[in-house]
Design a protein around this motif. Structure first.
Motif, PDB file in Angstrom:
ATOM      1  N   UNK A   1      33.058  39.894  40.747  1.00  0.00           N
ATOM      2  CA  UNK A   1      32.339  40.958  41.445  1.00  0.00           C
ATOM      3  C   UNK A   1      32.820  42.319  40.947  1.00  0.00           C
ATOM      4  N   UNK A   2      32.119  43.367  41.336  1.00  0.00           N
ATOM      5  CA  UNK A   2      32.454  44.702  40.852  1.00  0.00           C
ATOM      6  C   UNK A   2      33.838  45.158  41.313  1.00  0.00           C
ATOM      7  N   UNK A   3      34.345  44.553  42.390  1.00  0.00           N
ATOM      8  CA  UNK A   3      35.708  44.880  42.815  1.00  0.00           C
ATOM      9  C   UNK A   3      36.751  44.006  42.107  1.00  0.00           C
ATOM     10  N   UNK A   4      36.284  43.287  41.065  1.00  0.00           N
ATOM     11  CA  UNK A   4      37.146  42.479  40.189  1.00  0.00           C
ATOM     12  C   UNK A   4      37.856  41.360  40.935  1.00  0.00           C
ATOM     13  N   UNK A   5      37.099  40.678  41.781  1.00  0.00           N
ATOM     14  CA  UNK A   5      37.574  39.440  42.398  1.00  0.00           C
ATOM     15  C   UNK A   5      36.634  38.304  42.020  1.00  0.00           C
ATOM     16  N   UNK A   6      37.165  37.090  41.987  1.00  0.00           N
ATOM     17  CA  UNK A   6      36.385  35.927  41.589  1.00  0.00           C
ATOM     18  C   UNK A   6      35.424  35.477  42.672  1.00  0.00           C
TER      19      UNK A   6
END
Length: 484
Positions: free
Chosen positions: A181-186
């Motif tokens: 995701x854009x918040x850099x979580x899987x």
């Protein structure tokens, strides 16, 4: 599609295979009964399916070197999960939507035809990534026609958006994709279709928060959702987990959560993440449901980015392999892995030693040695002292009942000196079933309760295997030479 480039890439790949055939086959670490690339680098299993009686196993393949370049889909088939036949290349990175690689994906049968879905990888001159989900049609499982892009990148995700796994549930087809995701979580992201061509974005149904973790990795790769004994199991490979005690010791992990997916509300309530394999090299597994109703899994006997260039096979122009196929079963809320029954066909002459008393003096047994062998040890009493299996003067399996830890250690292939260790918690040891190949080991403990997988590179002349215990332990030992 770009037929000219497709044929050119195929021809170049076959030239590499022929050019280095003798170099590859001369490697003493070439495996005896595992799936391997004919040359170059192999990674993720793709499109694993039983179709028209044959098991089809596609794989990520770079035929031009042992690094991660623009991937092809290589292709094996088998009638028995034991003997595998290599076929013509299935997919080449020859179109605008996959020019930097035909990345991982899956297969499904519909109306008698096979459909492949994969991620087309595209990079510009600044290494910026684009990803496209592509559909392929095949009428016979051997000739493939790219039908083009069926899914573009949705909002809210980075271009790390790949590895579609497709299945049917009720009247709809579903696709799960591994994403960042854009918040850099899987995330695991779900889509729905009535015709395999038009896909509706249903949203992320798992990701980020798992148990006590607020951020469970920055990218989830190779998701696979399937039903097992009435439960929905999500297998995936999260990247970015920090080591915690004996857990998450590899650079990247592969594991699962168990729960129940509500296909109407797209809610997936699940339990904790559990690692599928406790060894050194295991990643990106994929499953299929076969005609016998078995859920079968094959994994990559490798790991991305972690010291790949140091494998001794590199000098022979190849690297990595696939695991043995494993049947999955759900027992007491845990996924068990068992080598498929067909692997018994590999057995040749065998020996059995009943009621053996192990002691502090290491014992070797006639017929229990070699570099392609299956060994089954069963404990006949409750284990109260440490049991050790010493393998080819290079690796050890050790169970300590006091600490309740089972350990695999090996001599590092990087420097040939450092001893590396991996552990799992185990309340009691009942059995150890080990498949030893020329340069690999797969260990199934207590009928698949825990599994260790690794590459090992002992001296080719070392064939010995010995057994010992810190006290006195009563066991039986059975072994078979394995031929393919």
């Amino acid at each position: 599609m770009m037929q000219g480039l497709d044929q050119q890439l195929r021809q170049q790949a076959y030239e590499e295979v022929n050019k280095y055939r003798e170099v590859v086959e001369a490697d003493p670490y070439r495996l005896a009964y595992h799936v391997m690339p004919p040359v170059g680098l192999l990674n993720d299993p793709n499109g694993f399916i039983q179709y028209k009686g044959d098991y089809h196993l596609f794989y990520q393949w770079n035929p031009f070197n042992t690094g991660h370049g623009a991937k092809f889909w290589g292709h094996y088939t088998s009638k028995d999960l034991v003997n595998w036949e290599h076929h013509d290349i299935a997919l080449t990175p020859s179109d605008w939507f996959d020019k930097n690689g035909c990345y991982s994906g899956s297969a499904i049968e519909h109306d008698g035809q096979m459909y492949l879905f994969y991620t087309g990888n595209v990079k510009d001159e600044n290494n910026n990534r684009e990803s496209y989900q592509v559909m392929v049609e095949s009428k016979d499982g051997f000739r493939f026609e790219k039908k083009g892009v069926v899914l573009h990148l949705p909002e809210d995700y980075t271009p790390h958006f790949r590895d579609p796994k497709v299945w049917k549930h009720g009247e709809y087809f579903y696709m799960v994709i591994g994403a960042q995701s854009l918040d850099e979580t899987g995330k695991a992201v779900l889509f729905r279709s009535k015709n395999l061509e038009n896909w509706e974005h249903l949203g992320a149904f798992a990701g980020a928060h798992i148990g006590s973790f607020e951020d469970f990795g920055y990218m989830w790769e190779c998701p696979d959702l399937f039903e097992l004994d009435g439960q929905d199991v999500l297998v995936f490979s999260p990247q970015g987990l920090e080591p915690s005690g004996t857990y998450y010791q590899n650079l990247y992990q592969a594991g699962y959560v168990i729960g129940k997916l509500d296909y109407e509300s797209i809610q997936y309530n699940h339990g904790e993440f559990v690692e599928l394999d406790r060894g050194f090299e295991f990643y990106a597994p994929q499953t299929t449901l076969d005609e016998k109703g078995r859920r079968i899994m094959i994994g990559w006997l490798g790991l991305p980015e972690e010291r790949e260039e140091d494998h001794p096979t590199i000098e022979h122009k190849w690297v990595h392999a696939m695991t043995l196929p494993r049947e999955l079963k759900l027992k007491n809320g845990k996924v068990y892995q068992l080598p498929v029954e067909e692997l018994k066909e590999l057995r040749s002459e065998g020996v059995k030693y009943e009621a053996v008393n192990l002691s502090s003096k290491a014992q070797a047994f006639e017929g229990v040695e070699g570099d392609a062998i299956e060994i089954n040890l069963e404990t006949l009493e409750t284990v109260t002292s440490t049991i050790t299996i010493h393998i080819r003067n290079h690796a050890n399996l050790v169970y300590n009942p006091t600490d309740k830890l089972f350990k695999l250690d090996r001599i590092s292939y990087v420097d040939g000196e450092t001893v590396e260790e991996r552990f799992c918690h185990l309340n009691q040891l009942k059995s150890v079933r080990m498949f030893l190949d020329t340069s690999s080991i797969e260990v199934f403990i207590n009928d698949g309760e825990e599994v260790f997988t690794a590459r090992i590179y002992p001296d080719v002349e070392e064939k010995g295997i010995s057994f010992a215990a810190s006290g006195t332990e009563n066991v039986s030992i059975e072994a078979w030479k394995l031929n393919n």
